[in-house]
Design a protein around this motif. Sequence first.
Motif, PDB file in Angstrom:
ATOM      1  N   MET A 119       0.836  -1.192   0.000  1.00  0.00           N
ATOM      2  CA  MET A 119       0.000   0.000   0.000  1.00  0.00           C
ATOM      3  C   MET A 119       0.875   1.247   0.000  1.00  0.00           C
ATOM      4  SD  MET A 119      -2.875  -1.121   2.842  1.00  0.00           S
ATOM      5  CE  MET A 119      -3.802   0.407   2.651  1.00  0.00           C
ATOM      6  N   SER A 120       0.453   2.252  -0.757  1.00  0.00           N
ATOM      7  CA  SER A 120       1.208   3.501  -0.782  1.00  0.00           C
ATOM      8  C   SER A 120       1.015   4.235   0.537  1.00  0.00           C
ATOM      9  CB  SER A 120       0.737   4.379  -1.946  1.00  0.00           C
ATOM     10  OG  SER A 120      -0.567   4.877  -1.689  1.00  0.00           O
ATOM     11  N   SER A 121       1.869   5.221   0.780  1.00  0.00           N
ATOM     12  CA  SER A 121       1.761   6.000   2.017  1.00  0.00           C
ATOM     13  C   SER A 121       0.428   6.734   2.089  1.00  0.00           C
ATOM     14  CB  SER A 121       2.918   7.000   2.100  1.00  0.00           C
ATOM     15  OG  SER A 121       4.158   6.326   2.158  1.00  0.00           O
ATOM     16  N   ASN A 122      -0.039   7.265   0.953  1.00  0.00           N
ATOM     17  CA  ASN A 122      -1.328   7.955   0.942  1.00  0.00           C
ATOM     18  C   ASN A 122      -2.477   7.000   1.217  1.00  0.00           C
ATOM     19  OD1 ASN A 122       0.429   9.990  -0.332  1.00  0.00           O
ATOM     20  ND2 ASN A 122      -1.485  11.033  -0.808  1.00  0.00           N
ATOM     21  N   GLU A 123      -2.396   5.777   0.696  1.00  0.00           N
ATOM     22  CA  GLU A 123      -3.443   4.783   0.918  1.00  0.00           C
ATOM     23  C   GLU A 123      -3.478   4.352   2.382  1.00  0.00           C
ATOM     24  OE1 GLU A 123      -3.523   2.706  -3.516  1.00  0.00           O
ATOM     25  OE2 GLU A 123      -2.171   1.965  -1.969  1.00  0.00           O
ATOM     26  N   LYS A 124      -2.306   4.170   2.973  1.00  0.00           N
ATOM     27  CA  LYS A 124      -2.253   3.795   4.384  1.00  0.00           C
ATOM     28  C   LYS A 124      -2.802   4.922   5.257  1.00  0.00           C
ATOM     29  CE  LYS A 124       1.524   1.593   5.756  1.00  0.00           C
ATOM     30  NZ  LYS A 124       2.944   1.265   5.949  1.00  0.00           N
ATOM     31  N   LEU A 125      -2.460   6.156   4.909  1.00  0.00           N
ATOM     32  CA  LEU A 125      -2.970   7.311   5.664  1.00  0.00           C
ATOM     33  C   LEU A 125      -4.490   7.353   5.592  1.00  0.00           C
ATOM     34  CD1 LEU A 125      -2.134  10.006   7.161  1.00  0.00           C
ATOM     35  CD2 LEU A 125      -2.430  11.104   4.924  1.00  0.00           C
ATOM     36  N   TYR A 126      -5.038   7.142   4.396  1.00  0.00           N
ATOM     37  CA  TYR A 126      -6.489   7.177   4.210  1.00  0.00           C
ATOM     38  C   TYR A 126      -7.160   6.072   5.011  1.00  0.00           C
ATOM     39  CZ  TYR A 126     -11.038   6.742   1.920  1.00  0.00           C
ATOM     40  OH  TYR A 126     -12.388   6.634   1.673  1.00  0.00           O
ATOM     41  N   LEU A 127      -6.619   4.855   4.928  1.00  0.00           N
ATOM     42  CA  LEU A 127      -7.222   3.729   5.653  1.00  0.00           C
ATOM     43  C   LEU A 127      -7.202   3.972   7.154  1.00  0.00           C
ATOM     44  CD1 LEU A 127      -8.406   0.904   5.863  1.00  0.00           C
ATOM     45  CD2 LEU A 127      -6.092  -0.028   5.658  1.00  0.00           C
ATOM     46  N   LEU A 128      -6.079   4.415   7.680  1.00  0.00           N
ATOM     47  CA  LEU A 128      -5.982   4.663   9.114  1.00  0.00           C
ATOM     48  C   LEU A 128      -6.950   5.762   9.549  1.00  0.00           C
ATOM     49  CD1 LEU A 128      -4.672   4.117  11.830  1.00  0.00           C
ATOM     50  CD2 LEU A 128      -2.829   5.694  11.209  1.00  0.00           C
ATOM     51  N   SER A 129      -7.082   6.806   8.751  1.00  0.00           N
ATOM     52  CA  SER A 129      -8.004   7.891   9.120  1.00  0.00           C
ATOM     53  C   SER A 129      -9.438   7.400   9.139  1.00  0.00           C
ATOM     54  CB  SER A 129      -7.858   9.066   8.146  1.00  0.00           C
ATOM     55  OG  SER A 129      -8.383   8.755   6.868  1.00  0.00           O
ATOM     56  N   LYS A 130      -9.819   6.569   8.162  1.00  0.00           N
ATOM     57  CA  LYS A 130     -11.183   6.038   8.134  1.00  0.00           C
ATOM     58  C   LYS A 130     -11.445   5.150   9.340  1.00  0.00           C
ATOM     59  CE  LYS A 130     -13.787   6.472   5.173  1.00  0.00           C
ATOM     60  NZ  LYS A 130     -14.843   7.481   4.930  1.00  0.00           N
TER      61      LYS A 130
END
Length: 278
Positions: free
Chosen positions: A57-68
């Motif tokens: 997973m890209s850094s942006n994808e991981k950030l999005y998942l964690l925020s959700k």
Amino acid sequence: MRQNRGKVAVMLAAAGLVIIFAMWGPEMLAGYRDNATLNQVTVETVETSGEGYRYTMSSNEKLYLLSKCLNSQNQPGSERSRLVTLQNEEEVNYEEITGAYAFVVNRQGPSEKEITEEDIFRICNEEIQKLRERGVLPDEVKEVTSSAYNVELYSAIDVLEPRNNVAVWKVSLATGKQNADKSGKLLDAYIDADTGKIYEFYVRTDTFWNEMEPDAMVASWAEYMALSEPEPYESENPLLENTPFFAKYRFEDSEDESTVVTVGFYEGINELYLKITK
């Protein structure tokens, strides 16, 4: 005449041998191969589909998942709010989860590729130093110690695609230390269990909001996290923050989804925060 008969005999014999080999040769060769490999241990490297998927997973994808996932536990009265109760269960039954995202305690502990509980304080202090050098954290922020802080490993999970998950350590000032002097101390932080990068933090500081440069802070933090460049974000509801001192930014990922990151400051208690939750 005899010579011709001899040639014919030789040709017939050769043809017979060819026929016999065609009939029995493959079976004999297979037998030899079986005998050569029978009771022998061989090692073959294979690629398992899906193995290590979370680490791609890209850094942006991981950030999005964690925020959700973090936001999913902050919705009282909704179906997702019940996910918080799963933190006390030994295992997660995905079929019983009604929300799309879950943030639960990881009872299995870190994998071989993840930061262990023995190393998390050292890694956290190394990352604090990096953020101090980048101007994201004030210089007076102190190191964390095992005697003053608690740590817990969590998993942020996309319930519909459980292979999409992010493991994070939560580092928090111990409850027994809440009445102690918090000046210059880290209060809470979420740390990537793979990379050690700090996603979110709350710290007490002697620096005031008018002395800070939130645009430069979030840009430096984004570079540190290997994220795309932040875009200013104007919230439709400015009352979402319990302080007038904040700035919001948007990060886009490859799926055209976005994560909002907030840098803010609570006056009076002098608390600086960078959060990926609403």
